[in-house]
Design a protein around this motif. Structure first.
Motif, mmCIF file in Angstrom:
data_model
loop_
_atom_site.group_PDB
_atom_site.id
_atom_site.type_symbol
_atom_site.label_atom_id
_atom_site.label_comp_id
_atom_site.label_asym_id
_atom_site.label_seq_id
_atom_site.Cartn_x
_atom_site.Cartn_y
_atom_site.Cartn_z
ATOM 1 N N ALA A 76 0.828 -1.209 0.000
ATOM 2 C CA ALA A 76 0.000 0.000 0.000
ATOM 3 C C ALA A 76 0.863 1.260 0.000
ATOM 4 C CB ALA A 76 -0.942 0.007 1.204
ATOM 5 N N TYR A 77 1.995 1.197 0.683
ATOM 6 C CA TYR A 77 2.870 2.371 0.733
ATOM 7 C C TYR A 77 3.437 2.686 -0.648
ATOM 8 C CZ TYR A 77 2.716 1.632 5.773
ATOM 9 O OH TYR A 77 2.279 1.477 7.068
ATOM 10 N N GLU A 78 3.509 1.682 -1.524
ATOM 11 C CA GLU A 78 4.059 1.873 -2.859
ATOM 12 C C GLU A 78 3.003 2.387 -3.821
ATOM 13 O OE1 GLU A 78 7.415 1.479 -3.198
ATOM 14 O OE2 GLU A 78 7.201 1.210 -1.038
ATOM 15 N N TRP A 79 1.893 1.646 -3.995
ATOM 16 C CA TRP A 79 0.907 2.083 -4.988
ATOM 17 C C TRP A 79 0.154 3.342 -4.549
ATOM 18 C CZ3 TRP A 79 -3.933 2.109 -2.969
ATOM 19 C CH2 TRP A 79 -4.274 1.155 -2.014
ATOM 20 N N MET A 80 0.022 3.561 -3.224
ATOM 21 C CA MET A 80 -0.610 4.799 -2.761
ATOM 22 C C MET A 80 0.219 6.008 -3.162
ATOM 23 S SD MET A 80 -3.299 5.957 -0.987
ATOM 24 C CE MET A 80 -3.862 4.687 0.166
ATOM 25 N N ALA A 81 1.544 5.815 -3.261
ATOM 26 C CA ALA A 81 2.425 6.911 -3.643
ATOM 27 C C ALA A 81 2.068 7.455 -5.014
ATOM 28 C CB ALA A 81 3.875 6.434 -3.625
ATOM 29 N N PHE A 133 1.484 11.531 2.218
ATOM 30 C CA PHE A 133 1.393 12.946 1.853
ATOM 31 C C PHE A 133 2.643 13.693 2.303
ATOM 32 C CE2 PHE A 133 0.366 17.376 2.428
ATOM 33 C CZ PHE A 133 -0.378 17.686 1.294
ATOM 34 N N TYR A 134 3.049 13.446 3.544
ATOM 35 C CA TYR A 134 4.274 14.104 3.999
ATOM 36 C C TYR A 134 5.450 13.709 3.108
ATOM 37 C CZ TYR A 134 8.667 14.833 6.300
ATOM 38 O OH TYR A 134 9.970 15.198 6.524
ATOM 39 N N TYR A 135 5.586 12.407 2.855
ATOM 40 C CA TYR A 135 6.774 11.930 2.153
ATOM 41 C C TYR A 135 6.848 12.464 0.734
ATOM 42 C CZ TYR A 135 10.505 8.835 0.682
ATOM 43 O OH TYR A 135 11.696 8.372 0.202
ATOM 44 N N TRP A 136 5.710 12.464 0.007
ATOM 45 C CA TRP A 136 5.728 12.798 -1.416
ATOM 46 C C TRP A 136 5.399 14.259 -1.721
ATOM 47 C CZ3 TRP A 136 8.118 9.628 -4.487
ATOM 48 C CH2 TRP A 136 8.204 8.272 -4.135
ATOM 49 N N ILE A 137 4.768 14.963 -0.801
ATOM 50 C CA ILE A 137 4.347 16.344 -1.073
ATOM 51 C C ILE A 137 5.129 17.366 -0.244
ATOM 52 C CG2 ILE A 137 2.385 17.930 -1.190
ATOM 53 C CD1 ILE A 137 2.088 15.543 -3.029
ATOM 54 N N MET A 138 5.522 16.993 0.981
ATOM 55 C CA MET A 138 6.131 17.963 1.885
ATOM 56 C C MET A 138 7.599 17.700 2.181
ATOM 57 S SD MET A 138 3.139 18.398 4.756
ATOM 58 C CE MET A 138 4.144 19.591 5.635
ATOM 59 N N ASN A 139 8.087 16.550 1.842
ATOM 60 C CA ASN A 139 9.437 16.145 2.194
ATOM 61 C C ASN A 139 10.461 16.779 1.247
ATOM 62 O OD1 ASN A 139 11.709 14.846 3.098
ATOM 63 N ND2 ASN A 139 10.957 12.780 2.732
ATOM 64 N N GLN A 140 11.314 17.636 1.772
ATOM 65 C CA GLN A 140 12.323 18.289 0.941
ATOM 66 C C GLN A 140 13.183 17.270 0.210
ATOM 67 O OE1 GLN A 140 12.511 21.564 0.582
ATOM 68 N NE2 GLN A 140 14.360 21.678 -0.666
ATOM 69 N N TYR A 141 13.420 16.166 0.847
ATOM 70 C CA TYR A 141 14.190 15.055 0.300
ATOM 71 C C TYR A 141 13.641 14.600 -1.055
ATOM 72 C CZ TYR A 141 15.321 9.949 0.465
ATOM 73 O OH TYR A 141 15.702 8.668 0.204
ATOM 74 N N ILE A 142 12.319 14.661 -1.215
ATOM 75 C CA ILE A 142 11.656 14.251 -2.455
ATOM 76 C C ILE A 142 11.338 15.458 -3.334
ATOM 77 C CG2 ILE A 142 9.509 13.284 -3.385
ATOM 78 C CD1 ILE A 142 11.414 11.161 -2.394
ATOM 79 N N ILE A 163 6.051 12.055 14.293
ATOM 80 C CA ILE A 163 6.645 13.379 14.067
ATOM 81 C C ILE A 163 5.947 14.161 12.963
ATOM 82 C CG2 ILE A 163 8.739 14.573 13.307
ATOM 83 C CD1 ILE A 163 10.361 12.454 14.748
ATOM 84 N N VAL A 164 5.611 13.509 11.847
ATOM 85 C CA VAL A 164 5.162 14.283 10.681
ATOM 86 C C VAL A 164 3.657 14.505 10.623
ATOM 87 C CG1 VAL A 164 7.123 13.362 9.387
ATOM 88 C CG2 VAL A 164 4.873 12.324 9.081
ATOM 89 N N SER A 165 2.866 13.675 11.282
ATOM 90 C CA SER A 165 1.405 13.793 11.152
ATOM 91 C C SER A 165 0.873 15.156 11.592
ATOM 92 C CB SER A 165 0.715 12.662 11.926
ATOM 93 O OG SER A 165 1.133 11.409 11.443
ATOM 94 N N PRO A 166 1.324 15.728 12.731
ATOM 95 C CA PRO A 166 0.843 17.077 13.086
ATOM 96 C C PRO A 166 1.229 18.132 12.053
ATOM 97 C CG PRO A 166 1.819 15.991 14.999
ATOM 98 C CD PRO A 166 2.159 15.141 13.803
ATOM 99 N N VAL A 167 2.403 17.975 11.426
ATOM 100 C CA VAL A 167 2.844 18.950 10.421
ATOM 101 C C VAL A 167 1.918 18.915 9.206
ATOM 102 C CG1 VAL A 167 4.769 19.723 9.016
ATOM 103 C CG2 VAL A 167 5.221 18.616 11.197
ATOM 104 N N GLY A 194 -4.153 6.325 7.866
ATOM 105 C CA GLY A 194 -2.755 6.585 8.167
ATOM 106 C C GLY A 194 -1.835 6.621 6.969
ATOM 107 N N VAL A 195 -1.996 5.665 6.047
ATOM 108 C CA VAL A 195 -1.090 5.587 4.896
ATOM 109 C C VAL A 195 -1.131 6.868 4.059
ATOM 110 C CG1 VAL A 195 -0.556 4.346 2.761
ATOM 111 C CG2 VAL A 195 -1.125 3.072 4.826
ATOM 112 N N PRO A 196 -2.305 7.428 3.742
ATOM 113 C CA PRO A 196 -2.309 8.684 2.962
ATOM 114 C C PRO A 196 -1.634 9.847 3.684
ATOM 115 C CG PRO A 196 -4.459 7.631 2.858
ATOM 116 C CD PRO A 196 -3.679 6.904 3.912
ATOM 117 N N ILE A 197 -1.746 9.908 5.011
ATOM 118 C CA ILE A 197 -1.124 11.006 5.756
ATOM 119 C C ILE A 197 0.395 10.896 5.701
ATOM 120 C CG2 ILE A 197 -0.819 12.013 8.056
ATOM 121 C CD1 ILE A 197 -3.723 11.137 8.636
#
Length: 523
Positions: free
Chosen positions: A77-82, A244-253, A401-405, A238-241
């Motif tokens: 789910a973490y892969e295809w949801m991305a 969302f951080y990883y793919w939309i807000m993460n400077q790394y990405i 850590i990231v969910s409140p952000v 949980g997975v979308p939240i």
């Protein structure tokens, strides 16, 4: 396992190619903008492949295959949801980021709220990039390498990889990261596809033969609500939240998107990455699931990936897959180091100096920051072995850590009434509650799945942001929120392509359709 001379030659050729790319790009890197954003000249192919490669770390290769062996396909789910989240980003957030001409995601929080939010979020992102992304990638890669080289010193291997990744990242910046990622993505896909084909070949390419001995529900993506691995409410909440951080807000990405030549290139790159994110289910997880029949009784799921290589790959292909493993490690290390140095320079050093850095100063500070973070990650990585498990370490970090952000970010983006005081109070409160829940869970006082924790913290922070914005501080003026909140124009393409198949909207719809088809087939 003894590695053949041919395999070693392939690995050496890979390192030479990475070195050549690093040297060539370093010669073209003259300013901070070149170092941090590749001069804003990246095209869609490089963006898409780099997004994919930077996400597939050594811990991903080992973890996805091992999880598929242990519990089945649910963690896919973490892969295809991305892919779905990248489509959302391509038509909503990424055009906005590019039009705003921001260099970091925390910079948006300063423009939308105030400098406190920028520094707060930037510090969080730097911490996660170095302590989670870089260190965990180095540690996971060293564990796999030890399978092939039993006498390998874990600490020496970690330091060596950190130095290799850190040096070309420090010299060439984002451009070096992206162009090496293109090579790494190709090697990753080729190597893992070889494993998938040869594993399936052990069953004479018969689907019924490959699946007949698997436990019930092993190939099911959607699990019951009481499933300990990925309950279906957690899949929706949980997975979308976290995604969302990883793919939309993460400077790394997102740094790859910020370095795009224009919005169209960024949009198409994100769509390509969304398409590629469908492949791990087939080339990484299915081989792990089929290994239940081929490799019964393994004492650790983390041994599935290296054991498949040992048992089924011939000379030559082993070298390609091991080069792919090294690619996975380096693509994670270089991406995380570059994003962390970008944030440190642009969100802390430049504001503290009170003036914009010259191109030479930006490059110098960025290079020193990259080397410094490289040392921190190399020292921290061996210590991860003292945590209960690598994925427990990663999941706990991100969920708490990231969910409140994410909660305050979305409120600020879609609701113009949200103000700086409300956002800051909500974020601090959300992390306070997160610390309390973490302590209760670790003390076994309560039992709560980390995906439910993510949903709870997200909702709490979003609601608090709304309530506190209404209670404390003045409402932002139209001038303060103009071009900093959602606009319908972000949904429309910059230009209308001559051919229908070149229209990003059609391409995005195709990726969504393929994702939904995958979920239906493996539901």
């Amino acid at each position: 396992m003894n590695i053949s001379g041919i395999d070693l030659a392939i690995i050496a050729a890979y390192f030479i190619a990475v070195a050549v790319i690093g040297v060539v790009v370093a010669r073209r890197t003259r300013s901070g903008d070149d170092l941090f954003l590749a001069g804003r000249r990246l095209t869609w192919g490089a963006i898409g492949l780099s997004l994919f490669a930077s996400n597939i770390s050594s811990s991903t290769l080992v973890g996805l295959t091992g999880d598929a062996y242990r519990v089945g396909l649910a963690p896919s789910a973490y892969e295809w949801m991305a892919g779905l989240l990248l489509i959302v980003g391509a038509f909503t957030f990424f055009p906005f980021f590019l039009r705003s001409r921001i260099s970091t995601i925390p910079e948006f929080l300063e423009k939308r709220f105030d400098a406190r939010l920028r520094r707060y979020f930037s510090a969080i992102t730097i911490f996660l990039a170095v302590v989670v992304d870089t260190a965990a990638g180095l540690y996971a890669g060293s564990l796999v390498a030890q399978v092939f080289i039993p006498d390998l010193n874990l600490s020496v291997f970690i330091v060596t990889l950190a130095i290799v990744g850190g040096l070309y990242t420090a010299a060439g910046g984002l451009a070096a990261v992206v162009y090496t990622d293109v090579l790494q993505a190709i090697i990753l896909i080729a190597g893992t596809s070889a494993i998938a084909i040869l594993t399936f070949g052990q069953f004479d390419f018969s689907w019924s033969a490959a699946t007949q001995a698997l436990p019930d529900g092993h190939l099911s993506i959607v699990r019951p609500a009481d499933d300990p691995v990925l309950p279906w409410p957690g899949l929706l909440i949980g997975v979308p939240i976290l995604g969302f951080y990883y793919w939309i807000m993460n400077q790394y990405i997102v740094q790859r998107v910020l370095g795009a030549r224009n919005i169209t290139e960024a949009r198409r790159g994100a769509i390509l990455a969304g398409l590629l994110k469908l492949t791990p289910l087939f080339i990484m997880m299915l081989p792990g699931a089929f290994a239940v029949s081929l490799l019964p009784g393994l004492d650790s799921p983390d041994k599935v990936f290296p054991t498949l290589i040992q048992e089924f790959l011939p000379v030559g292909l082993t070298g390609i897959v091991l080069a792919g493993l090294l690619s996975a490690i380096l693509s994670s290390v270089d991406s995380a180091l570059n994003s962390a140095s970008t944030l440190l320079v642009l969100d802390f050093i430049e504001p503290l100096r009170g003036e914009k850095l010259t191109p030479r100063q930006g490059r110098r500070y960025g290079t020193l920051a990259t080397l410094g973070f490289m040392l921190v990650a190399a020292v921290w990585a061996p210590l991860i072995q003292h945590f209960p498990g690598l994925f427990s370490y990663i999941q706990a970090m991100f969920a708490y850590i990231v969910s409140p952000v994410v909660g305050i970010f979305l409120v600020g983006f879609f609701w113009a009434r949200g103000n700086a005081q409300g956002a800051f109070l909500a974020l601090v409160s959300g992390h306070g509650v997160a610390a309390l829940i973490f302590a209760l869970v670790q003390s076994d006082i309560i039992e709560l799945h980390f995906l439910y924790v993510s949903g709870l913290l997200f909702a709490l922070s979003a609601v608090l942001c709304v309530l506190c914005s209404q209670r404390f501080g003045d409402a932002p003026t139209d001038a303060q929120t103009r071009d900093l909140t959602f606009s319908q124009r972000d949904l429309t393409p910059e230009e209308t392509p001559a051919a229908w198949y070149a229209d990003p909207r059609f391409q995005a719809a195709a990726v969504v359709a393929l994702t939904l088809l995958t979920v239906i087939v493996f539901r």
